[in-house]
Scaffold this motif. Sequence first.
Motif, short mmCIF file in Angstrom:
data_model
loop_
_atom_site.label_atom_id
_atom_site.label_comp_id
_atom_site.label_asym_id
_atom_site.label_seq_id
_atom_site.Cartn_x
_atom_site.Cartn_y
_atom_site.Cartn_z
N THR A 78 1.31 13.93 24.20
CA THR A 78 2.11 12.71 24.19
C THR A 78 3.38 12.91 25.00
O THR A 78 3.89 14.02 25.11
N SER A 115 6.22 11.54 24.17
CA SER A 115 7.31 11.60 23.20
C SER A 115 7.06 12.77 22.26
O SER A 115 6.11 12.75 21.47
N GLU A 163 8.82 13.71 19.71
CA GLU A 163 9.05 13.31 18.32
C GLU A 163 7.82 12.58 17.75
O GLU A 163 7.33 12.91 16.67
N LYS A 164 7.33 11.59 18.47
CA LYS A 164 6.18 10.82 17.99
C LYS A 164 4.91 11.68 17.97
O LYS A 164 4.07 11.53 17.09
N GLU A 206 5.06 13.95 14.97
CA GLU A 206 4.84 13.14 13.78
C GLU A 206 3.34 12.83 13.61
O GLU A 206 2.80 12.92 12.50
N ALA A 207 2.68 12.47 14.69
CA ALA A 207 1.25 12.16 14.63
C ALA A 207 0.44 13.42 14.27
O ALA A 207 -0.47 13.36 13.43
#
Length: 119
Positions: A9, A11, A13-14, A17-18
């Motif tokens: 990804t 991002s 952070e995202k 998180e995923a």
Amino acid sequence: MGFTILLGTRSEEKGKEAADGLVNEGVNAHHILLDVTNQHTIEAAFKKIEEEFGSLDVMINNAGVSLERGISPSQLELSVLKETFETNFFGMFAVTRAMLPLLKKSPCGMSTYQAASVH
């Protein structure tokens, strides 16, 4: 035999998180920073995958944008269309090309590619 899922990804952070969400569900998942429009992140992702996992069995490249959505062709700026193609076409090509050596290292990763190749 289980799978290891690598989430590329743009991002961090995202992506983390995923991946953490999948890990919480019992999936062996890891985040890798990867922006298909940035050759440096593509090369870094390749290196990380090669060093930590050795090969890729399957690659699903689903990066995509629709920056021109809702804009009529008469109002669409060429720069917007170029940015869409940069991600959806050239980015997909760049990642696929970069990861082919890792797919070739897998005992099951290249059979479809080899069958579809025309020389």
